[in-house]
Design a protein around this motif. Sequence first.
Motif, PDB file in Angstrom:
ATOM      1  N   LYS A   1     -45.225 -24.969 -10.454  1.00 42.48           N
ATOM      2  CA  LYS A   1     -43.865 -24.801  -9.912  1.00 42.48           C
ATOM      3  C   LYS A   1     -42.884 -25.712 -10.653  1.00 42.48           C
ATOM      4  O   LYS A   1     -41.819 -25.263 -11.081  1.00 42.48           O
ATOM      5  N   VAL A   2     -43.271 -26.978 -10.803  1.00 42.23           N
ATOM      6  CA  VAL A   2     -42.395 -27.938 -11.497  1.00 42.23           C
ATOM      7  C   VAL A   2     -42.172 -27.505 -12.948  1.00 42.23           C
ATOM      8  O   VAL A   2     -41.052 -27.557 -13.459  1.00 42.23           O
ATOM      9  N   MET A   3     -43.247 -27.053 -13.600  1.00 40.17           N
ATOM     10  CA  MET A   3     -43.098 -26.621 -14.998  1.00 40.17           C
ATOM     11  C   MET A   3     -42.188 -25.399 -15.115  1.00 40.17           C
ATOM     12  O   MET A   3     -41.362 -25.308 -16.013  1.00 40.17           O
TER      13      MET A   3
ATOM     14  N   GLN B   1     -39.803 -24.703 -13.066  1.00 38.63           N
ATOM     15  CA  GLN B   1     -38.435 -25.184 -12.804  1.00 38.63           C
ATOM     16  C   GLN B   1     -37.843 -25.805 -14.065  1.00 38.63           C
ATOM     17  O   GLN B   1     -36.663 -25.635 -14.365  1.00 38.63           O
TER      18      GLN B   1
ATOM     19  N   SER C   1     -47.757 -28.311  -9.801  1.00 37.17           N
ATOM     20  CA  SER C   1     -47.560 -28.509 -11.243  1.00 37.17           C
ATOM     21  C   SER C   1     -46.892 -27.294 -11.869  1.00 37.17           C
ATOM     22  O   SER C   1     -45.913 -27.423 -12.610  1.00 37.17           O
TER      23      SER C   1
END
Lengths: 473, 473
Positions: free
Chosen positions: A448-450, A452, A446
Amino acid sequence: MLFFLLIFMYSSRMDEKIFKKITAIVGAAHCSRDIEEMHCYSYDSSKQTFLPEAVALPDSTDQVAALLKLADRYGFPVVARGAGSGTTGGALPTAGGLVLGTSRLNAILEIDPDNLIAIVQPGVITGEFQQELKKHRLMYPPDPASLKFCTLGGNAAECAGGPSAVKYGVTKDSVIGLEVVLASGEILNTGTRTEKGVVGYDLTRLFIGSEGTLGIITKIITRLQPLPEHKETFLLQSTSLIKATQLVATLLQQNILPCTLEYMDRTAIKLVSDLLPNPPGEDIQAMLIIEIDGSRQHVQEQVHHLKNLTQELTYCSLQHATSEEEVEEIWQARRSISPASYQLSKKKISEDVVVPRTRIPELVEFCESLAEQLGITILTFGHAGDGNIHVNIMTTDNSPEATTKALQAKTDLFHKVISLDGSLSGEHGVGITKSGFLQLELEETSIKVMRQLKNLFDPKNILNPGKIFPDHA
Amino acid sequence: MLFFLLIFMYSSRMDEKIFKKITAIVGAAHCSRDIEEMHCYSYDSSKQTFLPEAVALPDSTDQVAALLKLADRYGFPVVARGAGSGTTGGALPTAGGLVLGTSRLNAILEIDPDNLIAIVQPGVITGEFQQELKKHRLMYPPDPASLKFCTLGGNAAECAGGPSAVKYGVTKDSVIGLEVVLASGEILNTGTRTEKGVVGYDLTRLFIGSEGTLGIITKIITRLQPLPEHKETFLLQSTSLIKATQLVATLLQQNILPCTLEYMDRTAIKLVSDLLPNPPGEDIQAMLIIEIDGSRQHVQEQVHHLKNLTQELTYCSLQHATSEEEVEEIWQARRSISPASYQLSKKKISEDVVVPRTRIPELVEFCESLAEQLGITILTFGHAGDGNIHVNIMTTDNSPEATTKALQAKTDLFHKVISLDGSLSGEHGVGITKSGFLQLELEETSIKVMRQLKNLFDPKNILNPGKIFPDHA
């Protein structure tokens, strides 16, 4: 190399040349770098201060876009600021740079009573918008405690809630579209003017609650509701803390859907009991404020149901507020809890954790035993209807020991909340005060995605840098 | 170079070696590349067909993750498929590759009546979920016409709506969290189990309505409602098309909030009039189905209000469905419009445009004159309560001229909808049938940002390639 980069990013970038360009965009009367004025933009309700290098008050989307193009070019931070009523530091210029105040972007652009929508600029004060809508017999439900001065832009950026959320949802439930200026200075329109709309990805929700880190909101399309015809207010006094909090889930299961379902514990009650219509007895351990709104007949029916349900309960009594004054007194008491808490000590840590409704009793019990164990005072009160409990950890004094103890309480609280399937924030956001705990709630993927997403929307990290993510430069 | 890339991306990548690996993941009984079976996964309700190269039916999140890791490694497309009831081609393997069917991911994992949430796998059939909830006196509102066979995963991927959306919202309003397998095979959890939660960006909404292009949904946390105690159904017959559609906005302004506010025009009525309890007279130009739900008293009050409001109107009459059979007949008629439309011609273009409620009269008037001008039949019916009108453009025959004419009508319709501040899709999504019109509704910046998001989440373009974006490889 990293050191050099940090120096480059955090040293003052607001030199004379850049400030001249800012002045050219918004006009000399609407920007400043005077130190006295910088102090006015250095704080928010988190009680921390960081001085910006300059402030600009644009009055159009184009001016916001021009400011962001400048920031993009010269690499200085831009921190959007509504009324500075946020409690997690979202509006603080922790890395210096420019504070972009929205006070002049304060027009209600359109109210469309026929289609139940309105379009506003971000600097419109929430309470004033609600007053304006009342003239049309309409309602915009989100009602943060600071509604008399907070702004709709700040509400959207933080996804503010309030007592009415139990029935009407939080800010994200009332916003259907946005105009946003991206870090590049490009203008992005999201969502639709219609209730439905599924063409492409839902970008609206990505910006709501993003705390100014992905773009600057310059217009908001809100959904409206017809103003309920009637409202009744009740105060439920309980001799049992646990049973009062258990009652919260019961009411909703029994198809009683209040527009307010607020809770306060014994410590909170004591602080404000003089303000209440009938000061509660010593044996009262908790109170609920219950409000029912809707048509007269609907309210009557729900009230009947509520009275039937509670009269069988030996541990509580239900008081009906029969005059506007009594209602005002109850609300005055509720709203005074937070300011009155400073009677107990000058410093506190305020959290707005949220747990599934049925876990509230466990949470408040935990807070009671934590306070006892650490020898400190902890208040619990707030929006019980949606499981969103305000936990105020009072620090005994300014000593390092007291601070350490309070921080320990906060850490223990957060771990407990996560173990109860809860969330660290129901309406205040992460900002800087909770960023260190992000990985407690969110999995690595989560975060990491945020990150990105942050990097995609703001590759130079100029939009409210240092917020949400613990070590984001 | 581009040519080479396209060949690389679209030529068959599903060789024996890869299929063996798929078999190792889901078991030989749960995957296939037999041509007969491939035909079963080649179509959806858009009436187009594209053969996949293989199909796999995983029964766990881990199997989905393993399949996506394989796709990531070998670069083959993965198209998630629920029941194939979508109308815009979302589940079609237009670029070949693997169809990932969710039929075995069909468990209701948890129903929590106390906290009004449920956790389900994507293959659960919407109608079956609703039936199960009824046992607990609970409701999951979204009710697409295909609810007897469509899946919750497909509903979430397309953000499905239905008649109840006017009161209860669409799928995105009932989903508070997701488990998603990303293109990399990583598992992402979004949202919370709580009503509120503002820690980090709202990733839940980014996936809802993303049509399987950003990730594969493997779990859904839904919000539930207590089941309304009572419901009453009315059929309003109007001698004026325009006035009937004007009435839609009026009802909502007057604080009448039906749970159904469906509309059908004269052509639709004619198709299904035999199914109705009292077949309408020749002078009837439009009908509204109006349903009110809630507590008995609330329904009674709203019905009283509705009767008062409509009895003054000379152009319409209100029929009360007094038995369950009559209610069923009305719904049977409503649901039969779409299949019955094939009596008029064998081919049609179905659109689900949406406009602000007050613009519905302009839209239906436009459709009438467009039909007349082109010498074709156009039906309008659907979810008038939220401005979401189903426009069925009937093609007269299979000739190229008839097809051209129908496509012209679609293009004209879309331009009109945008000029009315509307959206090209209220609940069906873009898929492949509307991707060519994306730039009509969305500005260049919007499309650019959405493409960047697609690229971020799916850099190798393996997740449902060719959907939403017109020329996305």
